[in-house]
Design a protein around this motif. Structure first.
Motif, short mmCIF file in Angstrom:
data_model
loop_
_atom_site.label_atom_id
_atom_site.label_comp_id
_atom_site.label_asym_id
_atom_site.label_seq_id
_atom_site.Cartn_x
_atom_site.Cartn_y
_atom_site.Cartn_z
N ASP A 72 0.91 -1.36 -0.13
CA ASP A 72 -0.06 0.00 0.08
C ASP A 72 0.77 1.28 -0.11
O ASP A 72 0.35 2.44 0.19
CB ASP A 72 -1.06 0.08 1.24
N SER A 126 -3.46 -3.30 5.40
CA SER A 126 -3.44 -4.05 3.97
C SER A 126 -3.37 -5.58 4.34
O SER A 126 -3.93 -6.53 3.51
CB SER A 126 -2.19 -3.84 3.41
N ASP A 141 -2.04 -2.51 -4.17
CA ASP A 141 -1.97 -1.14 -4.96
C ASP A 141 -1.69 -1.68 -6.59
O ASP A 141 -0.74 -2.54 -6.69
CB ASP A 141 -1.11 -0.14 -4.59
#
Length: 189
Positions: A72, A126, A141
């Motif tokens: 992330d 995350s 991501d």
């Protein structure tokens, strides 16, 4: 083997979570080298951009280290804000073939430090979002999709784990959009 070939070589099988219990199935963090640091601490020490201070037998002092959570794109300064994630989560490994292994091999899987892609320090947020999901259900991501796809496929191949149909389809689609870089790994004992 190139990424697309690696993904294509993953065997496909339906998942089965029958009998899974995280601690009973895979145990807890171990201290294989008996230096006072368990597997979680070893990963945090290894991945620290700035080494944390330690007290006692491997207690990491909050606010003294620095890590990068690539899932992330976050920098973290306290080990309390990090989880050590199994690239292929324990429940997913169980579903994909680890249920047939002896418990000793499952404990070794849960604590495998031999390949740095297997266990990664990431933000708690995350890791908890990911939980036990495979790439068909969760991805980090977008900027790191190719790295995640390669690391996931490597972990599955290293341990001869299968992929369910949706997972295989997603990995194939992701790999098709990534550089076809070679993956190297040593099969796990």
């Amino acid at each position: 083997m190139p990424l697309r070939e690696a993904v294509a070589s993953l065997p496909v099988a339906d998942e089965d979570r029958t009998g899974y219990d995280r601690e009973e199935s895979f145990g807890t963090w171990t201290d294989a080298d008996r230096d006072g640091c368990n597997t979680r601490a070893e990963v945090l020490l290894d991945e620290a951009l700035q080494a944390p201070e330690m007290t006692g037998r491997c207690t990491l002092t909050p606010g003294t280290g620095r890590w990068y959570s690539w899932y992330d794109d976050q920098y973290v300064t306290s080990p309390r804000d990090l989880d050590v994630d199994h690239m292929v989560p324990l429940a997913e490994a169980w579903d994909s073939g680890a249920s047939a292994w002896p418990r000793e091999r499952r404990v070794a899987y849960a604590n495998d430090l031999a390949d740095p892609r297997h266990l990664v320090a990431v933000t708690k947020r995350s890791n908890r979002q990911k939980s036990d999901r495979d790439p068909a259900e969760w991805m980090p991501d977008e900027a790191v999709h190719c790295r995640y796809t390669a690391d996931w496929a490597t972990a599955k191949l290293r341990y001869a784990l299968s992929a369910d149909p949706a997972e295989k389809r997603t990995l194939t689609e992701l790999a098709d959009g990534c550089p076809n870089a070679p993956l190297t790994y040593t099969p796990a004992p």
